[in-house]
Design a protein around this motif. Structure first.
Motif, PDB file in Angstrom:
ATOM      1  N   ASP A 138       0.815  -1.216   0.000  1.00 25.08           N
ATOM      2  CA  ASP A 138       0.000   0.000   0.000  1.00 25.08           C
ATOM      3  C   ASP A 138       0.847   1.263   0.000  1.00 25.08           C
ATOM      4  O   ASP A 138       0.372   2.342  -0.395  1.00 25.08           O
ATOM      5  CB  ASP A 138      -0.941   0.006   1.203  1.00 25.08           C
ATOM      6  N   LEU A 139       2.108   1.144   0.408  1.00 33.44           N
ATOM      7  CA  LEU A 139       2.988   2.311   0.466  1.00 33.44           C
ATOM      8  C   LEU A 139       4.012   2.328  -0.667  1.00 33.44           C
ATOM      9  O   LEU A 139       4.373   3.401  -1.154  1.00 33.44           O
ATOM     10  CB  LEU A 139       3.745   2.328   1.803  1.00 33.44           C
ATOM     11  N   LYS A 140       4.492   1.161  -1.067  1.00 28.09           N
ATOM     12  CA  LYS A 140       5.625   1.105  -1.975  1.00 28.09           C
ATOM     13  C   LYS A 140       5.256   0.930  -3.443  1.00 28.09           C
ATOM     14  O   LYS A 140       6.097   1.123  -4.323  1.00 28.09           O
ATOM     15  CB  LYS A 140       6.580  -0.025  -1.550  1.00 28.09           C
ATOM     16  N   THR A 141       4.044   0.492  -3.728  1.00 32.09           N
ATOM     17  CA  THR A 141       3.656   0.279  -5.123  1.00 32.09           C
ATOM     18  C   THR A 141       2.506   1.210  -5.513  1.00 32.09           C
ATOM     19  O   THR A 141       1.648   1.527  -4.689  1.00 32.09           O
ATOM     20  CB  THR A 141       3.238  -1.183  -5.362  1.00 32.09           C
ATOM     21  N   VAL A 142       2.518   1.623  -6.777  1.00 31.38           N
ATOM     22  CA  VAL A 142       1.475   2.512  -7.302  1.00 31.38           C
ATOM     23  C   VAL A 142       1.019   1.978  -8.656  1.00 31.38           C
ATOM     24  O   VAL A 142       1.706   1.183  -9.303  1.00 31.38           O
ATOM     25  CB  VAL A 142       1.988   3.961  -7.466  1.00 31.38           C
ATOM     26  N   ASP A 193      14.171   8.811  -5.458  1.00 29.21           N
ATOM     27  CA  ASP A 193      13.535   8.675  -6.759  1.00 29.21           C
ATOM     28  C   ASP A 193      12.857   7.305  -6.891  1.00 29.21           C
ATOM     29  O   ASP A 193      13.396   6.290  -6.416  1.00 29.21           O
ATOM     30  CB  ASP A 193      14.648   8.822  -7.811  1.00 29.21           C
ATOM     31  N   PRO A 194      11.679   7.220  -7.509  1.00 26.54           N
ATOM     32  CA  PRO A 194      11.041   5.905  -7.727  1.00 26.54           C
ATOM     33  C   PRO A 194      11.941   5.000  -8.568  1.00 26.54           C
ATOM     34  O   PRO A 194      12.403   5.395  -9.637  1.00 26.54           O
ATOM     35  CB  PRO A 194       9.746   6.252  -8.462  1.00 26.54           C
ATOM     36  N   SER A 201       6.643   3.948  -5.602  1.00 27.60           N
ATOM     37  CA  SER A 201       6.387   5.273  -5.033  1.00 27.60           C
ATOM     38  C   SER A 201       7.708   5.991  -4.783  1.00 27.60           C
ATOM     39  O   SER A 201       8.775   5.376  -4.753  1.00 27.60           O
ATOM     40  CB  SER A 201       5.618   5.138  -3.715  1.00 27.60           C
ATOM     41  N   ALA A 202       7.622   7.295  -4.626  1.00 27.47           N
ATOM     42  CA  ALA A 202       8.774   8.077  -4.178  1.00 27.47           C
ATOM     43  C   ALA A 202       8.788   8.081  -2.651  1.00 27.47           C
ATOM     44  O   ALA A 202       7.739   7.940  -2.009  1.00 27.47           O
ATOM     45  CB  ALA A 202       8.685   9.503  -4.708  1.00 27.47           C
ATOM     46  N   GLU A 203       9.962   8.214  -2.078  1.00 26.97           N
ATOM     47  CA  GLU A 203      10.090   8.221  -0.623  1.00 26.97           C
ATOM     48  C   GLU A 203      10.733   9.535  -0.181  1.00 26.97           C
ATOM     49  O   GLU A 203      11.819   9.887  -0.653  1.00 26.97           O
ATOM     50  CB  GLU A 203      10.933   7.032  -0.156  1.00 26.97           C
ATOM     51  N   ASP A 249       2.798   9.080  -4.195  1.00 23.15           N
ATOM     52  CA  ASP A 249       2.520   8.629  -5.561  1.00 23.15           C
ATOM     53  C   ASP A 249       3.140   9.637  -6.526  1.00 23.15           C
ATOM     54  O   ASP A 249       2.763  10.816  -6.530  1.00 23.15           O
ATOM     55  CB  ASP A 249       1.009   8.547  -5.773  1.00 23.15           C
ATOM     56  N   PRO A 250       4.093   9.206  -7.373  1.00 23.25           N
ATOM     57  CA  PRO A 250       4.769  10.176  -8.243  1.00 23.25           C
ATOM     58  C   PRO A 250       3.902  10.666  -9.404  1.00 23.25           C
ATOM     59  O   PRO A 250       4.277  11.639 -10.084  1.00 23.25           O
ATOM     60  CB  PRO A 250       5.964   9.373  -8.786  1.00 23.25           C
ATOM     61  N   TYR A 251       2.741  10.035  -9.629  1.00 18.72           N
ATOM     62  CA  TYR A 251       1.882  10.444 -10.741  1.00 18.72           C
ATOM     63  C   TYR A 251       0.999  11.636 -10.372  1.00 18.72           C
ATOM     64  O   TYR A 251       0.782  12.532 -11.182  1.00 18.72           O
ATOM     65  CB  TYR A 251       1.024   9.271 -11.208  1.00 18.72           C
ATOM     66  N   ASP A 252       0.476  11.632  -9.128  1.00 18.64           N
ATOM     67  CA  ASP A 252      -0.409  12.736  -8.745  1.00 18.64           C
ATOM     68  C   ASP A 252       0.033  13.464  -7.480  1.00 18.64           C
ATOM     69  O   ASP A 252      -0.633  14.395  -7.040  1.00 18.64           O
ATOM     70  CB  ASP A 252      -1.843  12.218  -8.568  1.00 18.64           C
TER      71      ASP A 252
END
Length: 455
Positions: free
Chosen positions: A63-67, A98-99, A105-107, A123-126
């Protein structure tokens, strides 16, 4: 039954070939196993888990690491993601990661106003904040700290260092005991049945002959992380010249702080100092995180790199990445005002010793050769557990009632001289291991003197 008797006769003949030397080696193999085997089990289990850290973390923290990958959508800028993370968790952003893949996801690492250090996932997309954990709060960081006993303080970490040295002794004496001396079984085959001690002896010997070299490799390549030996060798090997060869850095002032103070880094870079931004003297405007990331992208850093965000006027943007492919390891320091590259260090710039150590560490962690590396070391970890279990069963079946079952002392004590010479050399190389060997020698001598007195 005849096979069992034959096997026992072979064992007896083997030990009688040089009874005093055999007893001396067997005695120290017993002591080494008594000390090492509990650690071997825990290190093997935690190490086996850590081999698949990326896969397990991606599953546990999905839920945190994948988008969701979204095509034809412009990614949010790094500064937008940092702003979102700080809005959700007020404080100061100190690192942007960086993702690593389009589905990652970005951290953002944040020193929160609450006093916590958090890893905020975006989420690097939105630019939406997905959630946060304590920095290094993933399940695999917990496993890593259990593996090194970091949770239990410096004394426990020192014990792990000692265990690493004793593992080498354990394997060396084990190979001597296993070495074929005319017997027909127990070298590459297992005789008897599980109810017999001979079966467990052969399982132990054959397994040890297969995984022994791998155990030594893991012990040696694990030593760079050790508290005393690893720390001192690192300081000696990498402490000079700011940790960088002259050809990879410009003539810039250094801050005095080490790269390892700012986060995870390669072993060979732990003593490397962080430079200061010469542009601070000109009082120009900082280039900002977005521009720094663009420069690092243009320089070709591997995806998934981290960027340390300067918190002082003289600070620098530090881009660093330590991927599975050693040739892609890289550290770049940028002047935060001009964007000039002050230091650009890669694996190829390490000295020969540093390159060898980094290769060993990468293989130790299951990274260098992909899935094959992971599966091979998983098999070694399983073999280690089997070694420990078979040793325990074998000892339990052999030991006399009411006794520890320590192998007998050789009648001619001179056979210890060669063994002790090897122990002395090992003790000089690894001081904590040498000190523990002296303690064990003293205890063994005290016990052998006490037994006649009790008798």
């Amino acid at each position: 039954m005849s096979r069992l008797v034959a096997g026992q006769a072979e064992d007896a003949a083997r030990s009688l070939a040089s009874p005093d030397l055999y007893r001396a080696v067997w005695r120290w193999h017993f002591y080494a196993g008594l000390f090492v085997l509990p650690f071997l089990i825990t290190l093997s289990i935690t190490g086996a888990l850590y081999l698949f850290r990326d896969e397990i973390d991606a599953l546990v923290h999905a839920d945190l690491k994948t988008v969701e990958i979204r095509q034809d959508i412009a990614l949010a800028s790094p500064s937008t993601m940092v702003a979102a993370a700080i809005t959700a968790h007020p404080g100061r952003a100190v690192k942007y990661t960086d993702p690593a893949t389009p589905g990652s996801s970005a951290e953002i690492t944040v020193n929160a106003d609450s006093g916590e250090r958090l890893a905020v996932y975006v989420d690097p997309y939105d630019g939406a904040v997905l959630g946060a954990l304590a920095d290094r709060g993933t399940v695999m960081w917990t496993v890593r700290y259990l593996h090194s006993l970091r949770y239990f303080g410096p004394v426990a970490r020192g014990i792990i260092e000692i265990a690493g040295g004793w593992v080498i002794l354990l394997v060396g004496t084990g190979i001597f005991l296993w070495w074929p001396r005319g017997q027909k079984g127990g070298v590459v085959s297992v005789r008897g049945r599980p109810r017999n001690r001979l079966f467990w002896r052969d399982v132990h010997a054959v397994t040890g002959s297969v995984v022994g070299c791998f155990i030594v490799f893991l012990a040696v390549t694990g030593m760079p992380w050790s508290q005393v030996w690893g720390g001192k060798v690192n300081e000696w090997a990498n402490g000079a010249n700011f940790g960088y060869p002259p050809r990879v850095r410009t003539d810039v002032p250094m801050s005095g702080s080490k790269l390892s103070d700012e986060g995870l880094t390669a072993w060979s870079m732990e003593q490397a100092q962080v430079p200061m931004s010469p542009g601070a003297a000109a009082a120009t405007q900082p280039i900002g995180l977005d521009r720094a990331v663009a420069i690092l992208d243009d320089l070709g850093l591997n995806r998934g790199y981290a960027v340390n965000i300067p918190g002082k006027p003289e600070g620098v943007y530090t881009g660093s990445v330590y991927p599975d492919d050693l040739s892609r390891q890289r550290v770049v320091h940028l002047d935060q005002y001009t964007g000039e590259s002050l230091v650009d260090m890669s694996y190829a710039d390490y000295g020969p010793g540093g390159r060898w150590l980094e290769w060993g560490i990468n293989v130790h962690m299951g990274q260098q050769y992909g899935l094959l590396n992971q599966l091979l070391l998983l098999g070694v970890c399983a073999g280690n557990v089997l070694l420990a279990v078979s040793a325990g069963v074998m000892w339990w079946k052999r030991r006399p009632s009411g006794s520890m079952g320590v192998p007998p002392m050789p009648q001619d004590r001179r056979v210890f001289r060669g063994l002790l010479a090897i122990l002395v050399v090992g003790g000089i190389i690894f001081p904590l291991v040498g000190a523990s060997l002296l303690v064990m020698l003293a205890l063994d001598r005290a016990m052998t003197r006490r037994r006649p007195a009790l008798a």
